[in-house]
Scaffold this active site. Sequence first.
Site, PDB file in Angstrom:
ATOM      1  N   ASP A 191       0.845  -1.194   0.000  1.00 12.84           N
ATOM      2  CA  ASP A 191       0.000   0.000   0.000  1.00 12.84           C
ATOM      3  C   ASP A 191       0.877   1.241   0.000  1.00 12.84           C
ATOM      4  OD1 ASP A 191      -2.847   1.133   0.468  1.00 12.84           O
ATOM      5  OD2 ASP A 191      -1.524   2.248   1.823  1.00 12.84           O
ATOM      6  N   TYR A 221       3.363   9.811   0.111  1.00  8.54           N
ATOM      7  CA  TYR A 221       4.346   9.199   1.025  1.00  8.54           C
ATOM      8  C   TYR A 221       5.788   9.465   0.561  1.00  8.54           C
ATOM      9  CZ  TYR A 221       0.152   6.682   2.570  1.00  8.54           C
ATOM     10  OH  TYR A 221      -1.124   6.353   3.000  1.00  8.54           O
ATOM     11  N   LYS A 256      -2.305   5.983  -4.553  1.00  6.85           N
ATOM     12  CA  LYS A 256      -3.444   6.882  -4.302  1.00  6.85           C
ATOM     13  C   LYS A 256      -3.241   8.238  -4.974  1.00  6.85           C
ATOM     14  CE  LYS A 256      -3.639   4.682   0.235  1.00  6.85           C
ATOM     15  NZ  LYS A 256      -2.286   4.605   0.780  1.00  6.85           N
ATOM     16  N   HIS A 283      -7.406   9.396  -2.688  1.00  2.01           N
ATOM     17  CA  HIS A 283      -6.881   9.365  -1.310  1.00  2.01           C
ATOM     18  C   HIS A 283      -7.838  10.023  -0.313  1.00  2.01           C
ATOM     19  CE1 HIS A 283      -2.730   9.089   0.827  1.00  2.01           C
ATOM     20  NE2 HIS A 283      -3.698   8.987   1.708  1.00  2.01           N
TER      21      HIS A 283
HETATM   22  N1  LIG Z   1      -5.658   6.169   3.185  1.00  4.21           N
HETATM   23  C1  LIG Z   1      -5.157   6.925   4.135  1.00  4.21           C
HETATM   24  O1  LIG Z   1      -5.531   8.095   4.304  1.00  4.21           O
HETATM   25  C2  LIG Z   1      -4.130   6.363   5.058  1.00  4.21           C
HETATM   26  C3  LIG Z   1      -3.506   5.182   4.739  1.00  4.21           C
HETATM   27  N2  LIG Z   1      -2.565   4.643   5.580  1.00  4.21           N
HETATM   28  C4  LIG Z   1      -1.910   3.381   5.164  1.00  4.21           C
HETATM   29  O2  LIG Z   1      -2.048   2.425   6.222  1.00  4.21           O
HETATM   30  C5  LIG Z   1      -0.761   1.989   6.630  1.00  4.21           C
HETATM   31  C6  LIG Z   1      -0.750   1.609   8.104  1.00  4.21           C
HETATM   32  O3  LIG Z   1      -1.099   2.677   8.935  1.00  4.21           O
HETATM   33  P1  LIG Z   1      -0.047   3.513   9.817  1.00  4.21           P
HETATM   34  O4  LIG Z   1      -0.691   4.805  10.142  1.00  4.21           O
HETATM   35  O5  LIG Z   1       1.264   3.505   9.146  1.00  4.21           O
HETATM   36  O6  LIG Z   1       0.045   2.774  11.197  1.00  4.21           O
HETATM   37  P2  LIG Z   1       0.073   1.295  11.812  1.00  4.21           P
HETATM   38  O7  LIG Z   1      -1.096   1.223  12.712  1.00  4.21           O
HETATM   39  O8  LIG Z   1       0.296   0.288  10.779  1.00  4.21           O
HETATM   40  O9  LIG Z   1       1.369   1.413  12.737  1.00  4.21           O
HETATM   41  C7  LIG Z   1       2.653   1.534  12.201  1.00  4.21           C
HETATM   42  C8  LIG Z   1       3.608   1.748  13.381  1.00  4.21           C
HETATM   43  O10 LIG Z   1       3.590   0.593  14.234  1.00  4.21           O
HETATM   44  C9  LIG Z   1       4.895   0.084  14.393  1.00  4.21           C
HETATM   45  N3  LIG Z   1       4.774  -1.382  14.380  1.00  4.21           N
HETATM   46  C10 LIG Z   1       4.558  -2.179  13.317  1.00  4.21           C
HETATM   47  N4  LIG Z   1       4.484  -3.476  13.683  1.00  4.21           N
HETATM   48  C11 LIG Z   1       4.642  -3.497  15.026  1.00  4.21           C
HETATM   49  C12 LIG Z   1       4.685  -4.541  15.984  1.00  4.21           C
HETATM   50  N5  LIG Z   1       4.522  -5.808  15.613  1.00  4.21           N
HETATM   51  N6  LIG Z   1       4.861  -4.211  17.280  1.00  4.21           N
HETATM   52  C13 LIG Z   1       5.022  -2.908  17.656  1.00  4.21           C
HETATM   53  N7  LIG Z   1       5.001  -1.872  16.791  1.00  4.21           N
HETATM   54  C14 LIG Z   1       4.813  -2.159  15.481  1.00  4.21           C
HETATM   55  C15 LIG Z   1       5.701   0.614  13.212  1.00  4.21           C
HETATM   56  O11 LIG Z   1       7.061   0.751  13.570  1.00  4.21           O
HETATM   57  P3  LIG Z   1       8.311   0.271  12.645  1.00  4.21           P
HETATM   58  O12 LIG Z   1       8.002   0.591  11.226  1.00  4.21           O
HETATM   59  O13 LIG Z   1       9.427   1.075  13.184  1.00  4.21           O
HETATM   60  O14 LIG Z   1       8.472  -1.204  12.894  1.00  4.21           O
HETATM   61  C16 LIG Z   1       5.042   1.973  12.984  1.00  4.21           C
HETATM   62  O15 LIG Z   1       5.584   2.923  13.878  1.00  4.21           O
HETATM   63  C17 LIG Z   1       0.131   3.177   6.258  1.00  4.21           C
HETATM   64  O16 LIG Z   1       1.497   2.864   6.309  1.00  4.21           O
HETATM   65  C18 LIG Z   1      -0.421   3.535   4.915  1.00  4.21           C
HETATM   66  O17 LIG Z   1       0.045   2.633   3.931  1.00  4.21           O
HETATM   67  C19 LIG Z   1      -2.282   5.236   6.786  1.00  4.21           C
HETATM   68  C20 LIG Z   1      -2.871   6.429   7.142  1.00  4.21           C
HETATM   69  C21 LIG Z   1      -3.830   7.091   6.291  1.00  4.21           C
HETATM   70  O1  LIG Z   2      -2.245   8.429   4.104  1.00  6.17           O
HETATM   71  C1  LIG Z   2      -2.038   9.414   4.769  1.00  6.17           C
HETATM   72  C2  LIG Z   2      -0.892   9.597   5.639  1.00  6.17           C
HETATM   73  O2  LIG Z   2      -0.376  10.876   5.706  1.00  6.17           O
HETATM   74  C3  LIG Z   2      -1.057  11.980   5.171  1.00  6.17           C
HETATM   75  C4  LIG Z   2      -0.600  13.259   5.799  1.00  6.17           C
HETATM   76  O3  LIG Z   2       0.756  13.450   5.651  1.00  6.17           O
HETATM   77  C5  LIG Z   2      -2.519  11.797   5.270  1.00  6.17           C
HETATM   78  O4  LIG Z   2      -3.161  12.842   4.646  1.00  6.17           O
HETATM   79  C6  LIG Z   2      -2.920  10.559   4.623  1.00  6.17           C
HETATM   80  O5  LIG Z   2      -4.222  10.225   4.758  1.00  6.17           O
END
Ligand SMILES: NC(=O)C1=CN([C@@H]2O[C@H](COP(=O)(O)OP(=O)(O)OC[C@H]3O[C@@H](n4cnc5c(N)ncnc54)[C@H](OP(=O)(O)O)[C@@H]3O)[C@@H](O)[C@H]2O)C=CC1
Ligand SMILES: O=C1CO[C@H](CO)[C@@H](O)[C@@H]1O
Length: 315
Positions: free
Chosen positions: A45, A50, A79, A112
Amino acid sequence: MAAPTVTLNNGKQFPIVGLGTWNSPPGVVAQAVKDAIDAGYRHFDGAHVYENEHEVGEGINAKIAEGVIKREDVFVTSKLWCTFHDPKDVRGALEHTLKQLNLDYLDLYLMHWPICYQKSTELFPKNEAGEILHANFDILDTYRAMEELVDAGLTKSIGISNFNIKQVEYITKNARIQPVTNQVECNPYLLNKELSDFCKSKNIVITAYSPLGSPGRPWATPDDRVLLKEPKLLEIAQKHNKTPAQILIRYQIQRGHVVIPKSVTKDRIISNFDVFNFTLSDSEIKDLENFNYTERICSMSQDKHHPAYPFNDDA
Ligand SMILES: NC(=O)C1=CN([C@@H]2O[C@H](COP(=O)(O)OP(=O)(O)OC[C@H]3O[C@@H](n4cnc5c(N)ncnc54)[C@H](OP(=O)(O)O)[C@@H]3O)[C@@H](O)[C@H]2O)C=CC1
Ligand SMILES: O=C1CO[C@H](CO)[C@@H](O)[C@@H]1O
């Protein structure tokens, strides 16, 4: 182990656990993608915003070159960022992403956000007062330009992200090509039940983002409650001999959602995928849904006056 999938409303297979890549730094993310492929992930994803798609593509292409996977074995999502909602900018935005990824096509392209900004080289264009420069394209017109990307073979599927029920309904009622997924924030601090049920009724899969509560998000403060440290979650994890993250990922799977935990840490990447060999009981799920705390991680609150801001009806 083959990556388990769900069947989308267009018949394509969508791997249930994907690797998130937001905040995965350049210099690190290509290796994370390669580690994930070795661990069995077949779903990545990403997004223009990003700013790391070049390296995500590098990781995927390295594994294709090694003969570990073929292009058709992986499901790659990107996205459309908010600065490219003008229908005449949509194709160029996708072509830019494909160039960054060094791929010929995407598996899934999402709008997005329903909100949009003026076209700019900045991701968050602002005026001198520091206010976001919003634009006002109808989400349906932008979506129709995305439908043409499917016709052109540039993406296999299209979908939406951060759309509320009314916005999903508006698209589904008018679309020629139905969205396959609505990617939204979902974890025990934000259950999104009504939206999930509504999407299910339209045969649209929910993709759950920030499933672990996004502990590494740039704006996390020391005062925030930390989902991964919730005592009840730790208790359930201990009972199953699993990590708290595995419980949170499994929770999404049992809700019928696709889930995209992000990590750049090899042992976490591996363990976050090891979630297909246990089942949470109904009472454990109830406990997870009973944390009595609501938090929206990605609120985009700077956009709350935009007419398409999706969360104004939220409690
Ligand atoms: N459509 C949208 O608007 C959005 C989409 N997204 C997508 O969703 C994905 C996931 O969401 P995100 O907000 O990144 O957060 P997550 O809830 O996936 O959390 C990610 C964090 O958790 C840590 N982590 C991962 N695995 C573990 C584990 N097993 N134990 C402890 N800590 C852990 C990672 O650290 P580390 O990497 O250091 O291991 C990182 O800091 C994003 O990366 C993106 O691709 C996210 C936000 C908005
Ligand atoms: O995927 C996402 C993560 O970060 C962005 C902000 O920097 C958000 O807007 C978004 O939804």
